[in-house]
Write a protein that holds these residues in place. Structure first.
Motif, PDB file in Angstrom:
ATOM      1  N   VAL A 115       1.138  -0.727  -0.106  1.00 58.91           N
ATOM      2  CA  VAL A 115       0.372   0.159  -0.194  1.00 58.91           C
ATOM      3  C   VAL A 115       0.939   1.385   0.226  1.00 58.91           C
ATOM      4  CG1 VAL A 115      -1.682   1.027   1.044  1.00 58.91           C
ATOM      5  CG2 VAL A 115      -1.415  -1.118   0.906  1.00 58.91           C
ATOM      6  N   ALA A 116       1.058   2.353  -1.355  1.00 60.62           N
ATOM      7  CA  ALA A 116       1.729   3.219  -1.266  1.00 60.62           C
ATOM      8  C   ALA A 116       0.259   4.802  -1.277  1.00 60.62           C
ATOM      9  CB  ALA A 116       2.700   3.516  -2.482  1.00 60.62           C
ATOM     10  N   LEU A 117       0.677   5.356  -0.351  1.00 59.93           N
ATOM     11  CA  LEU A 117      -0.266   6.889  -0.443  1.00 59.93           C
ATOM     12  C   LEU A 117       0.393   8.065  -0.537  1.00 59.93           C
ATOM     13  CD1 LEU A 117      -0.307   8.079   2.648  1.00 59.93           C
ATOM     14  CD2 LEU A 117      -1.412   6.460   3.406  1.00 59.93           C
ATOM     15  N   ASP A 118      -0.109   9.063  -1.622  1.00 60.95           N
ATOM     16  CA  ASP A 118       0.138  10.748  -1.621  1.00 60.95           C
ATOM     17  C   ASP A 118      -0.020  11.088   0.088  1.00 60.95           C
ATOM     18  OD1 ASP A 118       1.062  10.238  -3.994  1.00 60.95           O
ATOM     19  OD2 ASP A 118      -0.094  10.687  -4.341  1.00 60.95           O
ATOM     20  N   LEU A 119       1.007  11.515   1.325  1.00 60.91           N
ATOM     21  CA  LEU A 119       0.565  12.134   1.605  1.00 60.91           C
ATOM     22  C   LEU A 119      -0.392  13.888   1.523  1.00 60.91           C
ATOM     23  CD1 LEU A 119       4.374  12.437   3.723  1.00 60.91           C
ATOM     24  CD2 LEU A 119       2.936  11.058   3.854  1.00 60.91           C
ATOM     25  N   PRO A 120      -0.670  14.252   2.769  1.00 65.06           N
ATOM     26  CA  PRO A 120      -2.076  14.856   2.442  1.00 65.06           C
ATOM     27  C   PRO A 120      -1.361  16.466   2.279  1.00 65.06           C
ATOM     28  CG  PRO A 120      -2.159  14.547   4.855  1.00 65.06           C
ATOM     29  CD  PRO A 120      -0.587  14.127   3.664  1.00 65.06           C
ATOM     30  N   GLY A 121      -2.240  16.885   0.047  1.00 68.17           N
ATOM     31  CA  GLY A 121      -2.417  18.282  -0.686  1.00 68.17           C
ATOM     32  C   GLY A 121      -1.007  17.774  -1.167  1.00 68.17           C
ATOM     33  N   GLN A 122      -0.184  16.937  -1.051  1.00 67.05           N
ATOM     34  CA  GLN A 122       0.921  16.081  -2.269  1.00 67.05           C
ATOM     35  C   GLN A 122       0.469  15.245  -3.216  1.00 67.05           C
ATOM     36  OE1 GLN A 122       4.542  16.410   0.353  1.00 67.05           O
ATOM     37  NE2 GLN A 122       3.065  16.651   1.879  1.00 67.05           N
ATOM     38  N   GLY A 123       1.298  14.976  -4.220  1.00 68.95           N
ATOM     39  CA  GLY A 123       0.523  13.943  -5.588  1.00 68.95           C
ATOM     40  C   GLY A 123      -0.593  14.786  -5.931  1.00 68.95           C
ATOM     41  N   PHE A 124      -1.227  13.354  -5.840  1.00 69.37           N
ATOM     42  CA  PHE A 124      -3.023  13.347  -5.810  1.00 69.37           C
ATOM     43  C   PHE A 124      -3.791  12.752  -4.620  1.00 69.37           C
ATOM     44  CE2 PHE A 124      -0.539  11.660  -9.579  1.00 69.37           C
ATOM     45  CZ  PHE A 124      -1.884  12.286 -10.437  1.00 69.37           C
ATOM     46  N   THR A 125      -3.682  13.473  -3.238  1.00 66.12           N
ATOM     47  CA  THR A 125      -3.851  13.382  -2.022  1.00 66.12           C
ATOM     48  C   THR A 125      -4.614  14.880  -1.786  1.00 66.12           C
ATOM     49  OG1 THR A 125      -3.009  11.893  -1.340  1.00 66.12           O
ATOM     50  CG2 THR A 125      -4.499  13.126   0.358  1.00 66.12           C
ATOM     51  N   ARG A 126      -6.195  15.191  -1.575  1.00 64.28           N
ATOM     52  CA  ARG A 126      -6.611  16.529  -1.898  1.00 64.28           C
ATOM     53  C   ARG A 126      -6.315  16.813  -0.241  1.00 64.28           C
ATOM     54  NH1 ARG A 126     -11.551  16.658  -4.694  1.00 64.28           N
ATOM     55  NH2 ARG A 126     -11.212  15.185  -6.502  1.00 64.28           N
ATOM     56  N   MET A 127      -5.901  18.089   0.005  1.00 64.95           N
ATOM     57  CA  MET A 127      -6.206  18.329   1.385  1.00 64.95           C
ATOM     58  C   MET A 127      -7.219  19.080   2.144  1.00 64.95           C
ATOM     59  SD  MET A 127      -3.362  21.064   3.528  1.00 64.95           S
ATOM     60  CE  MET A 127      -3.403  22.339   1.789  1.00 64.95           C
ATOM     61  N   GLY A 128      -7.691  18.624   3.493  1.00 66.96           N
ATOM     62  CA  GLY A 128      -9.013  18.791   3.909  1.00 66.96           C
ATOM     63  C   GLY A 128      -8.879  19.685   4.575  1.00 66.96           C
ATOM     64  N   ALA A 129      -7.928  19.877   5.160  1.00 65.22           N
ATOM     65  CA  ALA A 129      -7.310  20.417   6.548  1.00 65.22           C
ATOM     66  C   ALA A 129      -5.845  21.065   6.946  1.00 65.22           C
ATOM     67  CB  ALA A 129      -7.746  19.781   7.835  1.00 65.22           C
TER      68      ALA A 129
ATOM     69  N   SER B 220       3.068  29.513  -6.085  1.00 66.76           N
ATOM     70  CA  SER B 220       2.780  29.347  -7.496  1.00 66.76           C
ATOM     71  C   SER B 220       4.402  30.114  -8.088  1.00 66.76           C
ATOM     72  CB  SER B 220       1.869  30.747  -7.727  1.00 66.76           C
ATOM     73  OG  SER B 220       0.925  30.236  -7.544  1.00 66.76           O
ATOM     74  N   GLU B 221       5.186  30.884  -7.155  1.00 67.75           N
ATOM     75  CA  GLU B 221       6.506  31.771  -7.640  1.00 67.75           C
ATOM     76  C   GLU B 221       7.957  30.067  -7.480  1.00 67.75           C
ATOM     77  OE1 GLU B 221       6.858  34.842  -4.988  1.00 67.75           O
ATOM     78  OE2 GLU B 221       5.783  36.321  -6.105  1.00 67.75           O
TER      79      GLU B 221
ATOM     80  N   VAL C  12       6.429  19.121  -8.757  1.00 64.12           N
ATOM     81  CA  VAL C  12       6.123  21.208  -8.192  1.00 64.12           C
ATOM     82  C   VAL C  12       5.914  22.063  -8.855  1.00 64.12           C
ATOM     83  CG1 VAL C  12       9.128  20.027  -7.591  1.00 64.12           C
ATOM     84  CG2 VAL C  12       8.505  20.953  -9.584  1.00 64.12           C
ATOM     85  N   ALA C  13       5.287  21.354 -10.550  1.00 67.72           N
ATOM     86  CA  ALA C  13       5.319  22.844 -11.383  1.00 67.72           C
ATOM     87  C   ALA C  13       3.559  22.851 -11.061  1.00 67.72           C
ATOM     88  CB  ALA C  13       4.868  22.172 -12.753  1.00 67.72           C
ATOM     89  N   ASP C  14       3.162  21.931  -9.905  1.00 65.44           N
ATOM     90  CA  ASP C  14       1.475  22.210  -9.749  1.00 65.44           C
ATOM     91  C   ASP C  14       1.587  23.303  -8.011  1.00 65.44           C
ATOM     92  OD1 ASP C  14      -1.038  21.330  -9.744  1.00 65.44           O
ATOM     93  OD2 ASP C  14      -0.689  21.467  -7.511  1.00 65.44           O
ATOM     94  N   ARG C  15       0.927  24.856  -8.208  1.00 59.21           N
ATOM     95  CA  ARG C  15       1.163  25.223  -7.592  1.00 59.21           C
ATOM     96  C   ARG C  15       0.417  24.523  -6.033  1.00 59.21           C
ATOM     97  NH1 ARG C  15      -2.887  28.151  -4.974  1.00 59.21           N
ATOM     98  NH2 ARG C  15      -4.935  28.184  -6.333  1.00 59.21           N
ATOM     99  N   HIS C  16      -0.482  23.383  -6.041  1.00 59.63           N
ATOM    100  CA  HIS C  16      -1.605  22.719  -5.011  1.00 59.63           C
ATOM    101  C   HIS C  16      -0.815  22.442  -3.933  1.00 59.63           C
ATOM    102  CE1 HIS C  16      -5.057  24.717  -5.702  1.00 59.63           C
ATOM    103  NE2 HIS C  16      -4.494  24.397  -7.408  1.00 59.63           N
ATOM    104  N   HIS C  17       0.065  21.413  -5.283  1.00 60.29           N
ATOM    105  CA  HIS C  17       1.698  20.041  -4.158  1.00 60.29           C
ATOM    106  C   HIS C  17       2.603  21.159  -3.645  1.00 60.29           C
ATOM    107  CE1 HIS C  17       4.375  16.851  -4.238  1.00 60.29           C
ATOM    108  NE2 HIS C  17       5.403  17.686  -4.192  1.00 60.29           N
ATOM    109  N   THR C  18       2.917  22.134  -4.299  1.00 60.13           N
ATOM    110  CA  THR C  18       4.800  23.205  -3.909  1.00 60.13           C
ATOM    111  C   THR C  18       3.586  23.542  -2.237  1.00 60.13           C
ATOM    112  OG1 THR C  18       5.136  23.250  -5.915  1.00 60.13           O
ATOM    113  CG2 THR C  18       5.509  24.831  -3.720  1.00 60.13           C
ATOM    114  N   ASP C  19       2.500  24.264  -2.444  1.00 61.22           N
ATOM    115  CA  ASP C  19       1.698  24.672  -1.190  1.00 61.22           C
ATOM    116  C   ASP C  19       1.635  23.823  -0.361  1.00 61.22           C
ATOM    117  OD1 ASP C  19       0.617  27.786   0.159  1.00 61.22           O
ATOM    118  OD2 ASP C  19      -1.348  25.590  -0.453  1.00 61.22           O
TER     119      ASP C  19
END
Length: 287
Positions: free
Chosen positions: A64-78, A162-163, A197-204
């Motif tokens: 089982v592998a997962l993406d941490l919150p907000g990183q990759g394709f896991t959407r951060m909810g908090a 974004s920067e 890294v080009a995705d600002r949500h992942h970077t954030d």
């Protein structure tokens, strides 16, 4: 990261699924049969980091592998739950809810810290832990104050992610970053990191994780973690000093240290077959 756009050729895509478990919407990859083996990537990574390790281990384990919150394709909810303790609690609850309590955990960098913290939070502790270039110490001296402070300031500025994404996502940004941690990965690996890294949500989300991260409590608890642990160290790692794993192994009551010459921070991506063979040998001895 958008699954329909960025995930169409994602490594091991056919093993991906999505789970809504409070507070996040998780991306999970799952394959194989046998003891449950959890793979945890490091800060700023995603499941792609295990792209070559995952299918090898799935021959003998339920991986089982997962993406941490907000990183990759896991959407951060908090947003406030990106620190070590909160992540450990949320991942442990997710695995319990999915009936996937791990028999062993393999963590890279910050993922190794999560693996050791989850010993406290899981309903049933794992029987073995492997840390690859485990990040188990806070930054020292000026860096210990400056880096988290920079992350907090950037996390408060909505334009920072974004920067940073724009800079790292250019032709040479990722290559510069990977070389800076002492690693050499394939062109495919570089392209995947560039996409991340080009995705600002992942970077954030990565900035939020760094801003909330502290290892003081875990470092204090290491002498009480008796789970057999293997710390794999790439000798050319420039992100986490190899000596940090030496000190951690001395604090853990049941730890082995394995040095791998010529490998950097992303050792499992540079030499996946060699590193996986060492992981498999350790797991076979303890599972």
């Amino acid at each position: 990261m958008d699954w329909t756009r960025d995930g169409k050729d994602w490594p091991n895509r056919n093993h991906s699924r999505f789970v809504r478990h409070r507070p996040h919407y998780w991306h999970i990859q799952e394959a194989g049969e046998g003891p449950v083996l959890l793979l945890l990537h490091g800060t700023g990574g995603a499941t792609h980091s295990w792209r070559d390790v995952f299918p090898i281990l799935a021959r003998d384990y339920h991986v089982v592998a997962l993406d941490l919150p907000g990183q990759g394709f896991t959407r951060m909810g908090a947003r406030q739950r990106c620190g070590l303790d909160a992540m450990s609690q949320d991942i442990s609850a997710l695995l319990d809810g999915e009936n996937l309590l791990p028999d062993a955990i393999v963590g890279h960098s910050a993922g190794a810290a999560l693996a050791l913290r989850m010993v406290r939070d899981l309903k049933r502790p794992p029987r073995a832990i492997v840390g690859i270039n485990a990040a188990l110490e806070n930054f020292k001296g000026m860096a210990g104050w400056l880096f988290p402070m920079m992350a907090r300031m950037m996390a408060l500025n909505p334009f920072s992610a974004s920067e940073i994404s724009r800079w790292l996502g250019n032709a040479t940004g990722v290559e510069y970053m990977i070389a800076g941690i002492g690693s050499h990965v394939s062109p495919e690996g570089l392209a995947l990191y560039r996409r991340l890294v080009a995705d600002r949500h992942h970077t954030d989300a990565t900035l939020a994780m760094v801003a909330q991260w502290t290892l003081d409590g875990l470092w204090h608890d290491l002498p009480r973690i008796a789970v057999p642990t293997l710390l794999i160290v790439g000798d050319t790692d420039r992100a986490v000093p190899p000596e940090a794993s030496v000190r951690a192994a001395q604090r853990l009551p049941n730890a082995d240290l394995l040095r791998m010459p010529g490998l950097g921070h992303l050792a499992h991506e540079e030499a996946p077959e060699e590193v996986t063979a060492r992981i498999a040998a350790f797991l076979a001895a303890h599972l």
